[in-house]
Motif scaffolding. Structure first.
Motif, short mmCIF file in Angstrom:
data_model
loop_
_atom_site.label_atom_id
_atom_site.label_comp_id
_atom_site.label_asym_id
_atom_site.label_seq_id
_atom_site.Cartn_x
_atom_site.Cartn_y
_atom_site.Cartn_z
N PRO A 293 7.03 12.15 2.17
CA PRO A 293 5.43 12.26 1.98
C PRO A 293 4.40 13.27 1.72
N ASP B 64 -2.03 14.72 1.50
CA ASP B 64 -3.46 14.59 0.63
C ASP B 64 -3.64 16.00 -0.16
N CYS C 16 9.93 11.29 -7.84
CA CYS C 16 9.26 11.11 -6.83
C CYS C 16 9.06 9.17 -6.84
N THR D 141 6.38 -0.60 -6.93
CA THR D 141 7.59 0.61 -6.15
C THR D 141 8.54 0.98 -7.64
N ASP E 257 0.84 -1.16 0.08
CA ASP E 257 -0.02 -0.26 -0.07
C ASP E 257 0.25 1.41 0.63
N GLY E 258 1.66 1.11 -0.47
CA GLY E 258 3.00 2.40 0.17
C GLY E 258 3.19 2.82 1.05
N SER E 259 3.02 2.13 2.18
CA SER E 259 3.44 2.60 3.57
C SER E 259 4.79 2.20 4.06
N ALA F 126 6.74 6.41 -6.06
CA ALA F 126 5.48 6.36 -6.84
C ALA F 126 5.23 5.41 -6.78
N PHE F 127 4.50 4.28 -7.45
CA PHE F 127 3.20 3.39 -7.12
C PHE F 127 1.98 3.01 -7.73
N ARG G 128 4.22 8.60 -4.01
CA ARG G 128 3.90 8.78 -2.64
C ARG G 128 5.11 9.41 -2.04
N TYR G 129 5.77 9.66 -2.46
CA TYR G 129 6.94 10.50 -1.63
C TYR G 129 8.13 11.72 -2.43
#
Length: 187
Positions: A125, A128, A137, A146, A82-84, A139-140, A176-177
């Protein structure tokens, strides 16, 4: 912000800009003004300057004047589906406290244009609803893979992810980051 920093900002937003387009966006009538500033920074061409900016070799004057902040950042070993971030017990000691940076990650995947296996990436991060994305970045895609991508701003609040090697748009990936800094061992 001086002219050279404005040029850097435009390049980070859209690496494909021409000198004429950069001049137009800065309010100059001729592209030779852009070349003047690039020459003043001791670069032989716009292409050489873009490479330096996008690879992180060129540091804007204001960034050089900032006093660095040092600290310990959690080192992550990767990401869950989930990208965590997957945290380790180790900490990265180095330049850290520039606002939104939260993690250090030693990239171990294939070379992604300027990002190579073994590079340390300092990550922030994506919040939102954040619309000021630009640059590199993590991304997912929908499968949770990844990916390293470049975020380009097409217009105010409109971003596109681009695959670094091919320059093709990647509509299936989500950032995501943000990669705020890249450090590489020269050994």
């Amino acid at each position: 912000m001086d002219v050279l920093e404005k040029i850097v900002s435009l390049i980070l937003q859209d690496p494909f800009l021409t000198a004429a387009e950069i001049a137009r966006r800065l309010g100059y009538s001729e592209e030779k003004t852009v070349y003047y500033w690039i020459d003043k920074a001791h670069y032989s061409s716009l292409v050489a300057f873009k490479r330096a900016v996008l690879s992180g070799q060129y540091q804007p004057h204001s960034a050089q004047e900032q006093s660095p902040h040092y600290g310990l950042l959690p080192i992550i070993r990767g990401f869950s589906r989930d990208g965590s971030p997957l945290l380790t017990e180790n900490r990265y000691h180095g330049m850290a406290a520039f606002g939104d940076i939260r993690y250090a990650w030693q990239y171990d995947g294939p070379t992604q244009w300027v990002i190579m296996a073994g590079d340390w990436l300092l990550l922030a991060p994506v919040r939102d609803g954040q619309t000021d994305l630009r640059g590199w970045c993590v991304a997912f895609d929908q499968d949770g893979s990844t990916l390293i991508r470049v975020v380009l701003s097409a217009s105010e609040g409109s971003q596109h992810l681009v695959i670094p090697e091919t320059y093709h748009a990647d509509a299936s990936a989500a950032p995501r980051y943000l990669i705020r800094y890249l450090f590489r061992s020269l050994e």
